[in-house]
Scaffold this motif. Structure first.
Motif, PDB file in Angstrom:
ATOM      1  N   LYS A  74      33.768  38.856  39.589  1.00 55.73           N
ATOM      2  CA  LYS A  74      34.905  38.124  40.205  1.00 55.73           C
ATOM      3  C   LYS A  74      34.818  37.565  39.479  1.00 55.73           C
ATOM      4  CE  LYS A  74      30.771  35.385  40.483  1.00 55.73           C
ATOM      5  NZ  LYS A  74      29.975  34.322  41.606  1.00 55.73           N
ATOM      6  N   LEU A  75      34.469  36.795  38.328  1.00 53.92           N
ATOM      7  CA  LEU A  75      35.138  35.824  37.181  1.00 53.92           C
ATOM      8  C   LEU A  75      37.141  36.111  36.651  1.00 53.92           C
ATOM      9  CD1 LEU A  75      32.323  34.851  35.036  1.00 53.92           C
ATOM     10  CD2 LEU A  75      33.661  32.915  36.811  1.00 53.92           C
ATOM     11  N   ILE A  76      37.303  37.817  36.446  1.00 51.92           N
ATOM     12  CA  ILE A  76      38.165  38.388  36.989  1.00 51.92           C
ATOM     13  C   ILE A  76      39.254  38.262  37.713  1.00 51.92           C
ATOM     14  CG2 ILE A  76      39.945  39.773  36.071  1.00 51.92           C
ATOM     15  CD1 ILE A  76      37.575  40.708  34.717  1.00 51.92           C
ATOM     16  N   GLY A  77      39.035  38.028  38.716  1.00 50.66           N
ATOM     17  CA  GLY A  77      39.574  36.933  40.097  1.00 50.66           C
ATOM     18  C   GLY A  77      40.225  36.239  40.781  1.00 50.66           C
ATOM     19  N   ALA A  78      39.435  35.420  40.157  1.00 50.38           N
ATOM     20  CA  ALA A  78      39.129  34.124  40.249  1.00 50.38           C
ATOM     21  C   ALA A  78      39.536  33.126  39.315  1.00 50.38           C
ATOM     22  CB  ALA A  78      37.257  33.140  40.120  1.00 50.38           C
ATOM     23  N   ALA A  79      39.726  33.523  37.909  1.00 48.31           N
ATOM     24  CA  ALA A  79      40.906  33.394  37.286  1.00 48.31           C
ATOM     25  C   ALA A  79      42.349  33.664  38.083  1.00 48.31           C
ATOM     26  CB  ALA A  79      40.685  33.977  36.012  1.00 48.31           C
ATOM     27  N   TYR A  80      42.770  34.839  37.892  1.00 43.58           N
ATOM     28  CA  TYR A  80      43.871  35.218  38.119  1.00 43.58           C
ATOM     29  C   TYR A  80      44.771  34.656  39.881  1.00 43.58           C
ATOM     30  CZ  TYR A  80      47.734  37.525  40.484  1.00 43.58           C
ATOM     31  OH  TYR A  80      48.210  38.709  41.029  1.00 43.58           O
ATOM     32  N   LEU A  81      43.703  34.296  40.469  1.00 41.09           N
ATOM     33  CA  LEU A  81      43.554  32.975  42.097  1.00 41.09           C
ATOM     34  C   LEU A  81      44.027  32.121  41.243  1.00 41.09           C
ATOM     35  CD1 LEU A  81      41.078  33.943  44.506  1.00 41.09           C
ATOM     36  CD2 LEU A  81      43.741  34.950  44.549  1.00 41.09           C
ATOM     37  N   VAL A  82      43.311  31.043  40.455  1.00 45.52           N
ATOM     38  CA  VAL A  82      43.250  29.723  39.950  1.00 45.52           C
ATOM     39  C   VAL A  82      45.039  29.751  38.801  1.00 45.52           C
ATOM     40  CG1 VAL A  82      42.715  28.510  37.926  1.00 45.52           C
ATOM     41  CG2 VAL A  82      41.197  28.818  39.738  1.00 45.52           C
ATOM     42  N   TYR A  83      45.660  30.809  38.119  1.00 48.99           N
ATOM     43  CA  TYR A  83      46.523  30.945  37.435  1.00 48.99           C
ATOM     44  C   TYR A  83      47.552  30.862  38.782  1.00 48.99           C
ATOM     45  CZ  TYR A  83      50.065  33.258  35.007  1.00 48.99           C
ATOM     46  OH  TYR A  83      51.526  33.262  34.607  1.00 48.99           O
ATOM     47  N   THR A 189      47.466  24.750  46.064  1.00 54.81           N
ATOM     48  CA  THR A 189      45.812  23.871  45.668  1.00 54.81           C
ATOM     49  C   THR A 189      45.217  25.201  46.695  1.00 54.81           C
ATOM     50  OG1 THR A 189      46.849  21.251  46.198  1.00 54.81           O
ATOM     51  CG2 THR A 189      44.410  22.246  47.248  1.00 54.81           C
ATOM     52  N   VAL A 190      45.150  25.544  47.658  1.00 51.13           N
ATOM     53  CA  VAL A 190      44.230  26.528  48.651  1.00 51.13           C
ATOM     54  C   VAL A 190      44.554  27.549  47.279  1.00 51.13           C
ATOM     55  CG1 VAL A 190      44.139  28.500  50.644  1.00 51.13           C
ATOM     56  CG2 VAL A 190      45.359  26.231  50.496  1.00 51.13           C
ATOM     57  N   LEU A 191      44.925  28.295  46.315  1.00 50.28           N
ATOM     58  CA  LEU A 191      44.717  30.157  45.718  1.00 50.28           C
ATOM     59  C   LEU A 191      44.321  28.885  44.881  1.00 50.28           C
ATOM     60  CD1 LEU A 191      48.376  31.062  45.516  1.00 50.28           C
ATOM     61  CD2 LEU A 191      45.984  31.928  46.596  1.00 50.28           C
ATOM     62  N   VAL A 192      43.345  28.138  44.171  1.00 54.79           N
ATOM     63  CA  VAL A 192      42.895  27.901  42.949  1.00 54.79           C
ATOM     64  C   VAL A 192      41.830  27.670  43.606  1.00 54.79           C
ATOM     65  CG1 VAL A 192      42.571  25.133  41.450  1.00 54.79           C
ATOM     66  CG2 VAL A 192      45.184  26.238  41.484  1.00 54.79           C
ATOM     67  N   GLY A 193      41.637  26.985  45.263  1.00 55.73           N
ATOM     68  CA  GLY A 193      40.539  25.952  45.294  1.00 55.73           C
ATOM     69  C   GLY A 193      39.624  27.712  45.772  1.00 55.73           C
ATOM     70  N   LEU A 194      40.396  28.641  46.448  1.00 51.35           N
ATOM     71  CA  LEU A 194      39.947  29.985  46.508  1.00 51.35           C
ATOM     72  C   LEU A 194      39.231  30.357  45.289  1.00 51.35           C
ATOM     73  CD1 LEU A 194      41.927  31.208  49.233  1.00 51.35           C
ATOM     74  CD2 LEU A 194      40.232  30.976  49.079  1.00 51.35           C
ATOM     75  N   GLY A 195      39.752  29.987  44.050  1.00 46.96           N
ATOM     76  CA  GLY A 195      39.643  30.679  42.925  1.00 46.96           C
ATOM     77  C   GLY A 195      38.421  30.122  42.272  1.00 46.96           C
ATOM     78  N   MET A 196      38.652  28.489  42.660  1.00 47.39           N
ATOM     79  CA  MET A 196      37.155  28.226  41.816  1.00 47.39           C
ATOM     80  C   MET A 196      35.964  27.711  42.912  1.00 47.39           C
ATOM     81  SD  MET A 196      37.935  25.910  39.255  1.00 47.39           S
ATOM     82  CE  MET A 196      36.838  24.625  39.232  1.00 47.39           C
ATOM     83  N   VAL A 197      36.603  28.409  44.336  1.00 50.33           N
ATOM     84  CA  VAL A 197      35.417  29.185  44.915  1.00 50.33           C
ATOM     85  C   VAL A 197      34.271  30.435  44.556  1.00 50.33           C
ATOM     86  CG1 VAL A 197      34.003  29.583  47.494  1.00 50.33           C
ATOM     87  CG2 VAL A 197      35.849  27.375  46.958  1.00 50.33           C
TER      88      VAL A 197
END
Length: 205
Positions: A74-83, A189-197
């Motif tokens: 989950k964290l790997i996926g979240a980091a990719y979206l934030v990036y 912002t949407v992608l970073v937000g999804l990653g943070m969630v």
């Protein structure tokens, strides 16, 4: 027949629900053109097959019952979206509007962004895991299980390819590109937000 209907309904609902895959398709389509958008859709569909494959091999059950492993994925996926979201947010608007189908992203790059978006997407992982858990039993033939997975992948391909065709349509794309500074910040912002969630969502019990 009941299993087929269940898989179809669950898949359609999962596909059309807004998420990182839709944001990525829109991003590639309006910024880089139709080819990039469609290739992102192909990558998204291939990403689904990653989850289908390890679920059928039994690894999915291990993931669902191992909170540490699930959290790591989950964290790997979240980091990719934030990036990707950050990169989109800070993208500089082009002064001249390039409406060609070669807007600066390689075919391999477009395919890769779609693939990684879904291959590392916990939402897609949970969708596949839950569907197979609810529908597939020990008596379900392997060819039928493969068929379910191919249908899931094909449904993603069709939906996001249609989205790519829409958002890369020349007149719409021209209007979007004229507002690309704002749109880049919104999508970023949407992608970073999804990653943070995703990063802050508690692990599976």
């Amino acid at each position: 027949m009941g299993q087929l209907i269940a898989v179809a309904v669950i898949t359609v609902l999962a596909v059309i629900s807004p998420g990182a895959d839709f944001a990525m398709t829109v991003r590639n389509s309006y910024l880089y053109g139709r080819t990039a958008g469609v290739l992102a859709a192909v990558g998204i569909a291939l990403g689904v097959l990653v989850h289908v494959t390890y679920t059928m091999l039994g690894v999915g059950l291990l993931v669902s019952r191992t909170p540490v492993l699930f959290t790591a994925m989950k964290l790997i996926g979240a980091a990719y979206l934030v990036y990707i979201g950050y990169r989109t947010f800070v993208t500089k608007a082009r002064v001249d509007l390039d409406l060609s189908d070669d807007g600066g992203l390689s075919k391999a790059g477009a395919l890769r962004t779609g693939f990684l978006t879904n291959a590392l997407n916990p939402k897609t992982m949970l969708f596949v895991l839950s569907t197979y858990t609810q529908v597939v039993s020990a008596d379900t033939p392997v060819f039928q299980q493969v068929g379910y997975g191919l249908f899931m992948s094909f449904a993603h391909l069709v939906w996001f390819a249609v989205a790519a065709l829409l958002f890369s349509q020349q007149s719409l794309r021209s209007r979007l590109l004229k507002r690309q500074t704002v749109l880049n910040k919104v999508i970023g912002t949407v992608l970073v937000g999804l990653g943070m969630v995703l990063a802050l969502t508690p692990a599976m019990a």
